[in-house]
Design an enzyme around this catalytic site. Structure first.
Site, PDB file in Angstrom:
ATOM      1  N   HIS A 156      -2.261  -9.805  50.739  1.00 19.23           N
ATOM      2  CA  HIS A 156      -1.288  -9.704  49.640  1.00 19.23           C
ATOM      3  C   HIS A 156      -1.327 -10.975  48.810  1.00 19.23           C
ATOM      4  CE1 HIS A 156       0.124  -6.820  52.649  1.00 19.23           C
ATOM      5  NE2 HIS A 156       0.545  -6.111  51.630  1.00 19.23           N
ATOM      6  N   GLU A 181      -7.495   4.173  46.007  1.00 18.54           N
ATOM      7  CA  GLU A 181      -7.805   3.373  44.822  1.00 18.54           C
ATOM      8  C   GLU A 181      -9.025   3.905  44.078  1.00 18.54           C
ATOM      9  OE1 GLU A 181      -7.036   2.155  47.794  1.00 18.54           O
ATOM     10  OE2 GLU A 181      -5.099   1.237  47.385  1.00 18.54           O
TER      11      GLU A 181
END
Lengths: 474, 355
Positions: free
Chosen positions: B160, B90
């Site tokens: 998540h 990321e």
């Protein structure tokens, strides 16, 4: 991405294959019951116990789609060879671990010896008189700048400074080997690159004093230079953040078909940061024209490289990421010049990253906030400052060519000193940027919350004017 | 991956999470098709790539269409140079995106889940947000848009499900935008991509498949930093964003049955935020409730509460109510307990109105 979804992805594939037989979408909500009665999926060639596990291990090992990989297993390889993404891999019966490091250290490219003489067989056709003299005189200018700005900080006239002592050759020679179209993503110990490109002593002084002529509008500490005109992205203090940015910028050059590359500078300490590894990997995978220039100067503030990494320096990391890499003597201006010149050609012609590790020494303190004699010996510093000094080594070569003299040296040092002192006096007296600039450039337009805060601040200033610096126009 | 995600859609449908996203004032034009939220995002990306040759879409698993299908068909249409996979990193994605944007491109980066945006936090906070300011406008990375799915999804557990928006709301130089529906998502995303400032665009992944509404097929943009009053009312003001709007709307309907008239505001842009619209509403109703999925403490609801207390202190008839996620990590089996559900909101509406 988390392992969880990777696993659930593998599982989902399994489920989808099985449920097509059963034609029952309800399985998605009903747990794993029906799976237990199913035979295991075949996993040819991989020795994995299930397709799910196989997919997971593939994901670890590399690129490409799982489906593609499955079909790449080549029966003709028999049991001697595994045709795997990235190329064929030989099977061997002996269990051998790769050694932690090769038996010999990676060697170091050099053109000039300590006496400024070239090794026989060295090639350096690119550096003619004009370039060599500019290189040398810019190295001198950088030294004068470092001496005077350092002193100005000691006198309390600027808040901070950071010298490039010992790394003058890296600064100037690398810049000389590039063109102005090449984009620079610096760390902070490369002002010589900016100097080479034409940043004036006045511009340096304006930034260090944070006056209204500073392009950064007085918002950053001294030495955080930047110039759009000179394709030199503004310095930021965090270590290694510029490295992946240089990769993104190089992607832009590639897409635009420009005959240019980006170059990004950083130190040995930066090579421990995640951004360093991210950048090398992205550059290799995305095949972009970027030169990674690592100044391995032995010290990250007080941390020696022996406490920074166990690898053979940093050059080996470039190769590990699939990047053509070279180690050069960073105190040899001609070696640095040649390496960057060749790297630039390769990067642009072949559209790929190149890694350069320059071995050097931070001959000054980390910054004006540091006293390096607390953690390293003065003998060590002195040895690098004298016997291994890059500037005097290059001078010997330039002088031997008849391009430089004591008189030229004296004149250039004197003029530079005079010009810089004048630039400092002017920069010091110049107004600071106006208060309104505190609120601009956060966004392209000043939003309402900042208008509101500016109004409140101005009211406070009216009430308590003595609390605020008088040299900032309100 | 696609299969796993279809699972999410099916499961969520069991939860009967009702949805109606359009305000009474601004119905979408009728030339649109009924599409879901990921298709609306996909349309916006198609338009963004089509209308600006200097735009790029990239991130983990983006080329084949993305794990949520938002980038479906883009690589086929615009080529692998403009729509591509990146390595799984990321900080690399955002660092790369900043460099690309700084060269005058529109860099549309996908972070696969907002839960995984933290490795890129330094690049977003120290680099993207300060790029223009620190250079005195010599450089900017305004072409940067970071897209990332956020929020609860029924079974996402710790990693998540998170709603990390408030971390980014503390960073001058960024814009933070969260759409509530397909129509909003398309128009706001196009605005973010074309806005000359770096934007973090959080997509409510719960709604990717679940929310369906009529969305015009053409190119349109919705304004940033403008909240929208999506339901007029007189007794209390409710403020939220993203997927939480549908929960708030259900609470409004239940409250109406008991004779309480709620005014519902979608903040849409969290920074720089539209204080004036919220203030005007609270001046009318005298009461405020803020609701978000992120944990209560230090959530953006705190900022709204404080600002409205400053501006409307004498008009407020009750303490500002905050119905938010609990101050725990996002829990798997306890999700329903953690969430700021309709009944928690309804109870708080009643308590605030009766205060």
């Amino acid at each position: 991405m988390a392992a969880w979804f990777t696993r659930s992805s593998g599982l989902a594939r399994l489920l989808s294959r099985r449920t097509t037989k059963m034609a029952s979408p309800a399985i998605f909500g009903s747990g794993l019951g029906p799976l237990s009665s199913d035979p295991p999926m075949p996993a040819p060639g991989f020795g994995a116990s299930s397709a799910g596990e196989c997919l997971r291990s593939l994901r670890h090992l590399g690129s490409g789609k799982a489906g593609e990989m499955m079909s790449q297993v080549d029966d003709r390889c028999g049991d001697q060879m595994l045709d795997f993404p990235g190329g064929k891999v030989a099977f061997v019966p002996e269990m051998r671990f790769l050694p932690a490091s090769p038996s010999e250290r990676i060697n170091c490219y050099r053109v000039l010896d300590y006496n400024g003489q070239t090794f026989s067989g060295s090639r350096f056709p690119e550096v003619g008189k004009e370039v060599a003299v500019k290189m040398y005189s810019d190295m001198i200018t950088l030294q004068v700048m470092d001496t005077i700005f350092y002193e100005a900080q000691r006198q309390g006239r600027i808040s901070f400074y950071l010298t490039s002592n010992g790394e003058e050759a890296i600064n100037v020679a690398s810049a000389a080997a590039l063109t102005m179209d090449d984009i620079v993503f610096p760390q902070y110990r490369e002002p010589g690159v900016l100097l080479w490109r034409g940043f004036t002593l006045h511009e340096f002084a304006n930034q260090c004093f944070g006056n209204k002529l500073d392009y950064g509008k007085g918002r950053q500490m001294p030495i955080h230079y930047g110039s759009n005109r000179l394709n030199y992205y503004t310095v930021s203090s965090p270590i290694a953040t510029q490295i992946p940015q240089a990769v993104g910028a190089a992607y832009s050059l590639k897409m635009d078909g420009k005959k240019a590359c980006t170059i990004t500078y950083f130190g040995d300490g930066a090579s421990s940061e995640g951004d360093f590894h991210a950048a090398l990997n992205f550059a290799a995978v995305l095949e972009v024209p970027v030169i990674f220039f690592c100044r391995n100067n032995g010290w990250a503030i007080s941390t020696p490289t022996t406490e920074q990494f166990r690898s053979d320096g940093i050059v080996v990391r470039g190769q590990a990421y699939g990047i053509d890499s070279i180690r050069v003597d960073g105190n040899d201006a001609l070696a640095v010049y040649n390496a960057v010149h060749a790297a630039r050609e390769m990067a642009i012609q072949e559209c790929k990253p190149i890694f350069i590790e320059a071995l050097t020494y931070r001959a000054g303190h980390h910054s004006t906030s540091d006293d390096s004699t607390k953690y390293r010996s003065t003998d060590e510093i002195e040895h690098w400052r004298t016997a291994r000094d890059p500037v005097s080594r290059f001078r010997k070569w330039v002088e031997r060519n008849g391009w430089w003299s004591d008189a030229a040296e004296e004149e250039h040092r004197g003029n530079t000193r005079k010009e810089l002192l004048r630039a400092i006096l002017i920069a010091e007296r110049a107004e600071k940027p106006p208060l309104s600039e505190l609120f601009t450039d956060v966004y392209d337009h000043v939003p309402s919350n900042l208008h509101e805060q500016e109004k409140l601040l101005r009211e406070t200033i009216k009430k308590h004017p003595v609390e605020y610096p008088s040299d900032v126009p309100v | 991956m696609a299969m796993a995600l279809r699972t999410i859609g099916r499961r969520t449908s069991f939860l009967r999470r009702g949805f109606s996203s359009l305000s009474e004032a601004t119905k979408a034009p009728t030339d649109g098709k009924l599409i879901n939220l990921f298709s609306a995002i996909n349309q916006a990306l198609h338009i963004a790539l089509d209308t600006d040759p200097r735009s790029y879409v990239f991130g983990e698993d983006v080329r084949f269409g993305g794990v949520f299908r938002c980038t479906t068909g883009l690589a086929d249409k615009f080529g692998r140079n403009r729509v591509f996979n990146t390595p799984l990193c990321e900080q690399g994605i955002v660092g790369f995106a900043i460099g690309l944007a700084a060269m005058g491109n529109r860099a549309i980066a996908e972070i696969q889940f907002a839960d995984y945006i933290y490795p890129a936090f330094d690049q977003i906070v120290n680099e993207a947000a300060k790029f223009r300011y620190r250079s005195g406008n010599e450089f900017n990375c305004g072409g940067l848009t970071v897209r990332t799915p956020y929020g609860a999804v029924g079974h996402g557990g710790h990693y998540h499900s998170q709603s990390p928006e408030s971390f980014f709301c503390h960073v001058p130089g960024l814009k933070v935008v969260i759409p509530r529906s397909p129509f909003q998502a398309k128009g706001l995303l196009l605005s973010c991509i074309r806005d000359p400032n770096p934007v973090v665009f959080f997509e409510p992944k719960w709604l990717y498949r679940l929310a369906v509404e009529e969305v015009p097929q053409d190119d349109y943009m919705l304004p940033l930093s403008e909240a929208e009053v999506i339901r007029q009312g007189t007794d209390i003001t409710l403020v939220g964003w993203g997927a939480q709007l549908s929960v708030l709307e259900q609470a409004c309907e239940e409250a109406a049955k008991e004779g309480i008239s709620c005014e519902l505001i979608d903040l849409r842009t969290l920074i720089p935020w539209d204080k004036e619209t919220v203030e005007a509403s609270v001046r009318k109703t005298g009461k405020l409730l803020v609701s978000h999925e992120a944990p209560l403490t230090g959530g953006f609801g705190a900022e709204i509460s404080a600002s409205i207390a400053e501006r409307c202190f004498l008009r407020l008839e009750a303490p500002v109510a905050r119905i938010c996620g609990l101050d725990t990590p996002f829990p798997l089996v306890y999700e329903q307990f953690y969430m700021p559900t309709k009944n928690k909101i309804l109870d708080a509406i009643k308590a605030t109105v009766k205060y």
